[in-house]
Design an enzyme around this catalytic site. Structure first.
Site, PDB file in Angstrom:
ATOM      1  N   ILE A   1       0.854  -1.193   0.000  1.00 43.37           N
ATOM      2  CA  ILE A   1       0.000   0.000   0.000  1.00 43.37           C
ATOM      3  C   ILE A   1       0.886   1.238   0.000  1.00 43.37           C
ATOM      4  CG2 ILE A   1      -1.805   1.286   1.198  1.00 43.37           C
ATOM      5  CD1 ILE A   1      -2.633  -1.317   2.568  1.00 43.37           C
TER       6      ILE A   1
ATOM      7  N   HIS B   1     -10.044  18.133  -3.886  1.00 37.99           N
ATOM      8  CA  HIS B   1     -10.825  19.119  -4.632  1.00 37.99           C
ATOM      9  C   HIS B   1     -10.426  19.064  -6.098  1.00 37.99           C
ATOM     10  CE1 HIS B   1     -12.790  21.050  -1.243  1.00 37.99           C
ATOM     11  NE2 HIS B   1     -11.632  21.117  -0.611  1.00 37.99           N
TER      12      HIS B   1
ATOM     13  N   CYS C   1     -15.223  16.676  -6.964  1.00 37.12           N
ATOM     14  CA  CYS C   1     -16.191  17.331  -7.845  1.00 37.12           C
ATOM     15  C   CYS C   1     -15.828  17.061  -9.304  1.00 37.12           C
ATOM     16  CB  CYS C   1     -16.224  18.831  -7.569  1.00 37.12           C
ATOM     17  SG  CYS C   1     -16.785  19.266  -5.904  1.00 37.12           S
TER      18      CYS C   1
ATOM     19  N   SER D   1     -19.279  16.836  -5.656  1.00 35.70           N
ATOM     20  CA  SER D   1     -19.269  15.678  -4.761  1.00 35.70           C
ATOM     21  C   SER D   1     -19.432  16.201  -3.342  1.00 35.70           C
ATOM     22  CB  SER D   1     -17.959  14.896  -4.908  1.00 35.70           C
ATOM     23  OG  SER D   1     -17.950  13.752  -4.084  1.00 35.70           O
TER      24      SER D   1
ATOM     25  N   SER E   1     -20.255  16.275   0.955  1.00 32.86           N
ATOM     26  CA  SER E   1     -19.928  15.605   2.209  1.00 32.86           C
ATOM     27  C   SER E   1     -21.175  14.901   2.744  1.00 32.86           C
ATOM     28  CB  SER E   1     -19.417  16.614   3.236  1.00 32.86           C
ATOM     29  OG  SER E   1     -20.420  17.576   3.525  1.00 32.86           O
TER      30      SER E   1
END
Length: 385
Positions: free
Chosen positions: A92, A174, A216, A242, A244
């Site tokens: 990861i 964002h 978004c 998008s 919350s």
């Protein structure tokens, strides 16, 4: 002096020829060892099994500042989910642009939560962040994807994937029409991301790649993809935001986004042996709950989504086939002594169990037959030669 007859000479010459042929056959059979046969079987298996032998995840939270707390929670939620499904930290790559757990505004120092009940600390004590703070840049992200690191980069910060790796790429932050902000200071464009994945394809750094993005206008980030064996889903289509999911008034900000919340809701209900598929995940998203319309892209992906298990990307489950006909020559079955006799140093009264015998392989049988034939021909040669 006894002179051999013509028939005896012919018989002798014939036996000599047969002896030479037998020796040549034995040499050819001996060269074709069981290890070589096993290698060929493994190669056939990999070709039949889709070349998938290992999994990797790249998880990117690209936003900093306290009011973007939810983006860190999004990333840590996916991180915890793939670890629970079997993916180790060594496979990861976790990139967090801000350390919200240690922010002075955090009412719960050293902790990050994704729900107002604060039942699960997403940060914990066993988290391994590979890139944090100002190290989370577009340049470092591209270096991770393409494998172009400086010599000082540690092994844990490298994506050591190969042509048999299934990769989950999750990004949150964002964004807008074909871009994603990093640190609120620079942007990763959809074209740069597409070219980056194509470099991975040319360098054989993945088998299949799933791109999941929560931002978004997220679907515009996979619009430029052109590399094979890739598919993607974005939380919102062009022109949509998008949103919350909810806020925690003790923390003072929103703690998770809707798309990531419902993704974790789905993953929380499955285990490593689950038969849920990627199509089940895609159809699980409901626009009425997300307040946006997620869009996916599958035209570059050859398989049907209802045949792709979710654990092939969100975990570490790979196909395994046992070659029982070729046991390891060093493997032995050892029966432990009962504790009482082990401590007293006495011989166990329990009859010993022997390992089940394995039938000889075709190569071993051919060697045995050839050896037997060689013995008979040698005897005949001594009698009539």
């Amino acid at each position: 002096e006894i002179t051999p007859t013509t028939g005896q000479c012919g018989m002798s010459n014939g036996l000599t020829m047969m002896l030479m042929i037998c020796l040549s056959l034995l040499a050819m059979v001996s060269a074709d060892t069981e290890d070589e046969i096993l290698d060929r079987q493994l190669e056939t298996f990999f070709q039949r099994g889709g070349n998938h032998t290992n999994n990797w995840a790249i998880i990117v939270g690209a936003s900093r500042f306290w009011f973007n707390y939810r983006h860190t929670a999004n990333s840590l939620g996916i991180y915890r989910a793939v670890k629970r499904l079997g993916l180790p930290d060594s496979h990861i790559i976790l990139m967090l642009a801000d350390d919200h757990a240690c922010n002075t505004r955090n009412s719960f120092p050293g902790q990050v939560f994704f729900d107002a009940e604060r039942e699960v600390d997403m940060y914990g004590c066993d988290i391994e962040v590979d890139y944090r703070g100002y190290d989370v840049t577009v340049e470092n992200f591209i270096r991770v994807m393409t494998g172009r690191h400086s010599p000082s980069t540690t092994r844990s910060q490298r994506l050591l994937s190969d042509s048999r790796s299934n990769i989950l790429l999750y990004m949150t932050g964002h964004g807008g029409d074909e871009f994603l902000k990093f640190q609120d200071a620079e942007e990763l464009s959809a074209k740069d991301l597409a070219d980056c994945i194509e470099q991975m394809n040319e360098k054989k750094r993945y088998n299949e790649l799933l791109f999941l993005i929560d931002t978004c206008q997220a679907a515009t980030m996979h619009r430029q993809f052109y590399s094979p064996n890739t598919f993607a889903i974005g939380s919102a289509k062009l022109g949509q935001n998008s949103y919350s999911h909810h806020a925690d008034h003790m923390i003072g900000v929103a703690v998770i986004d809707r798309f990531s919340y419902h993704t974790l809701e789905f993953l929380d209900k499955i285990g490593m042996d689950s038969n849920k598929t990627v199509k089940d995940l895609f159809t699980f998203y409901q626009p009425s709950k997300l307040k946006s319309e997620p869009q996916w892209r599958t035209d570059l992906y050859p398989r049907k989504l209802n045949e792709v298990k979710i654990t092939e990307f969100f975990g570490s489950v790979t196909p395994v086939e046992m070659a029982s006909s070729y046991p390891s020559p060093k493997s032995k079955v050892v029966q432990p002594l009962p504790k009482k006799e082990l401590y007293e140093g006495k011989k166990s009264a329990v009859p010993k169990k022997t390992a089940p015998t394995q039938p000889p392989s075709s190569t071993s049988q051919l060697i045995i037959y050839s050896s037997g034939l060689l013995t008979v021909l040698g005897a005949l040669y001594l009698v009539f030669g």
